[in-house]
Design an enzyme around this catalytic site. Structure first.
Site, mmCIF file in Angstrom:
data_model
loop_
_atom_site.group_PDB
_atom_site.id
_atom_site.type_symbol
_atom_site.label_atom_id
_atom_site.label_comp_id
_atom_site.label_asym_id
_atom_site.label_seq_id
_atom_site.Cartn_x
_atom_site.Cartn_y
_atom_site.Cartn_z
ATOM 1 N N LYS A 295 0.853 -1.197 0.000
ATOM 2 C CA LYS A 295 0.000 0.000 0.000
ATOM 3 C C LYS A 295 0.886 1.243 0.000
ATOM 4 C CE LYS A 295 -3.992 1.778 2.656
ATOM 5 N NZ LYS A 295 -4.854 1.487 3.837
ATOM 6 N N SER B 208 -9.830 1.075 2.435
ATOM 7 C CA SER B 208 -8.887 1.976 1.778
ATOM 8 C C SER B 208 -7.724 1.253 1.098
ATOM 9 C CB SER B 208 -8.325 2.988 2.776
ATOM 10 O OG SER B 208 -7.490 2.368 3.728
ATOM 11 N N SER C 198 -9.909 -1.527 6.725
ATOM 12 C CA SER C 198 -9.326 -1.263 5.402
ATOM 13 C C SER C 198 -8.525 -2.415 4.808
ATOM 14 C CB SER C 198 -8.446 -0.014 5.458
ATOM 15 O OG SER C 198 -9.265 1.130 5.549
#
Lengths: 483, 68
Positions: free
Chosen positions: A91, A166, A190
């Protein structure tokens, strides 16, 4: 949809969808070169990333160079790590030394960190290769927008639908076969929410098991893996977990060896608690309800005893987590919002201001609620489980999300109250390990639907063992998007 | 939690720090309703010294209504 479970001859899965455990075994045994594996993923990224927006940055040269070093080490007969040659998507909020880390914000469009986050260091030490940086909601916050530094990712199971965040790009990379696995962060769901929406294992470990050192401070957000199988999650957790003395939130326990013990448990007779009052009060879509009922039946079919368990305080824990997230996000960004307002996304900067009105009392009240609910879960729910604390349930089962699509979860009103995270967020502030596992598909959209299992603090192993037993009985992990 | 007041109050309070627009203030006002509801719920559960937080008042539903 590719479904190898429907074939009598069990055809070989394509290289890019093989479990990373199998990829790593082949590299160790010289049946596969790390360079070939990296090239395979780079080819798929070139082919599919323009449509799916999974990656913000791809490190082609760096990944190939690392792969060559792995192949040379294997050729020499050197001892290589358990993840040697495995390409991982990280990420883009997780700092990577020498590799641009943007948080999907124009504010950090050109930031190249001089350090790796501790979790990245551990992955590299295990031999993994960071193939690129995965898309996300700007700063892991807000709602995605076409005006973000990188446009929003799309779900490879049906690219007409947005990817759930997310850690959205991480979910796309792992489910779409653009990387062997991915890491992201879970501050309110997330990892588990994209896990559910992409047909993946999204495993949020017990608080402190995986160090956040080297990232921005966030009290309840855990660096977590997204993988295609439970064994892959165990391998990732073995690599990621461990005490980091300079991190005040790091847990000073001994490594468990999750992968080696994955098959050690007989889950027959395990008590699985469902807080039905809570689950039935959520605005679950009908396909979520159907999927969850099948999930419960699947757990019973492998010998679990499913019982109704009253759980108090999940809504309050979600609210408490929401307040802490808001306060910490505002504290982190308050100065730069004033200095660089135009560099933030139009939606993000307003979301970040939500914490401006919170005070110390609000945070302390939230912390006390979090502690109370954590205590209730440990003493009244998990007490007596196989984890060694009395006679309660071993695992709680709930849906991962009330909603199938990202679009539905962003409905005004519900989104601002965090209803999409009603199942996931409570276990961030309580710190409990929690995993989303594949539990079926939506017929109306073709998208996967997840179910969530949560266990006592530090019973991450039990959680993996039950998830593994469920996976082996259902075969959902054998299905992949047609990409 | 500090009462944010109206969108106009939000503009007055925050504009010295950030150049938010009237539309931003309106959006933030709506978001803060959720934040305030959560903060108020936390405050309502805070015990009177020396009592502990009464777990019996914690809800069993998604909306978090008081169980007492």
């Amino acid at each position: 949809m590719t479904d190898s479970t429907q074939q009598n001859s069990q055809p070989e899965e394509p290289l890019h969808y093989l479990p990373l455990a199998e990829q790593a075994r082949r590299i160790r045994n010289r049946e596969l070169s790390a360079v070939a594996l990296v090239r395979a993923y780079l080819g798929r990224i070139r082919a599919h990333n323009p449509q799916l927006n999974s990656f913000i940055t791809v490190d082609e040269d760096g990944a190939l160079e690392q792969a060559r070093l792995v192949d040379e080490a294997v050729s020499r007969g050197d001892e290589t790590g358990p993840l040697a040659g495995i390409p991982i998507a990280a990420k883009d909020s997780i700092p990577t030394k020498g590799l641009r880390t943007t948080d999907n914000s124009n504010l950090l469009a050109n930031w190249v960190p001089g350090h790796d986050a501790a979790a990245v260091t551990r992955l590299k030490a295990a031999g993994a290769i960071i193939i690129g940086k995965a898309n996300l909601n700007e700063f892991g916050w807000s709602r995605p927008s076409e005006a973000d530094l990188a446009p929003p990712p799309w779900n490879p199971w049906n690219p007409r639908f947005a990817s759930v965040g997310s850690s959205s790009g991480s979910g796309v990379a792992a489910s779409g076969g653009l990387a062997s696995a991915a890491i992201g962060t879970d501050g309110g769901g997330s990892i588990r929410l994209p896990g559910g929406a992409h047909g993946l294992i999204g495993f949020k470990p017990t608080h402190g098991l995986v160090s956040r050192l080297g990232m921005d401070h966030n009290s309840h957000s855990e660096i977590s893996p997204l993988t295609r199988t439970v064994e892959d999650a165990a391998l990732m957790l073995d690599a990621l977990g461990g005490f980091v003395p300079e991190d005040d939130m790091s847990w000073p326990g001994r490594p468990v060896g999750y992968t080696a013990k994955l098959n050690d448990a007989d889950v027959r007779g395990w008590r699985v608690g469902v807080p039905w009052t809570f689950v039935r009060s959520a605005p679950n879509e009908p396909e979520v309800t159907d999927s969850f009922e099948r999930f419960i039946a699947d757990l019973e079919s492998i010998g679990c005893e499913v019982v109704d368990v009253p759980v108090r305080g999940l809504a309050e824990a979600r609210m408490a987590n929401f307040l802490v997230l808001n306060a910490e996000a505002y504290q982190r960004h308050a100065k730069s919002l004033g200095e660089s307002w135009d560099s933030y996304g139009e939606i993000t900067r307003v979301y970040l201001l939500q914490g401006a009105y919170l005070g110390a009392h609000d945070l302390l009240n939230a912390a006390e609620v979090g502690r109370t609910v954590r205590g209730l879960l440990e003493t009244e729910v998990f007490a007596g489980s196989g984890a060694g604390r009395g006679s309660g349930v071993r695992v709680i089962a709930m849906p991962t999300s009330p909603f199938v699509t990202a679009e539905r979860s962003r409905r005004p009103g519900e989104h601002s109250r965090g209803i999409n995270a009603c199942y996931t967020a409570p276990f961030n502030i309580t710190g409990h390990p929690s995993v989303s596992v594949p539990a079926g598909f939506s017929e109306s959209t073709g998208l996967p639907i997840g179910a969530m299992l949560t266990s006592a603090l530090h019973d991450d192993l039990g959680l993996l063992q039950l998830a593994h037993a469920h996976e082996q009985s259902t075969g959902w992990h054998m299905r992949h998007p047609d990409l | 939690m500090e009462d944010p007041g109206s969108p106009s109050d939000i503009l007055r309070r925050l504009r010295p720090a950030v150049p938010l627009s009237e539309a931003d203030a309106e959006q933030l006002h709506n978001l803060l309703a959720g934040v305030r509801a959560a903060a108020d719920r936390m405050a309502s559960l805070a015990p009177v010294f020396p009592a502990e937080l009464d777990a019996g008042r914690l809800s069993q539903t998604v909306d978090g209504e008081d169980s007492s």
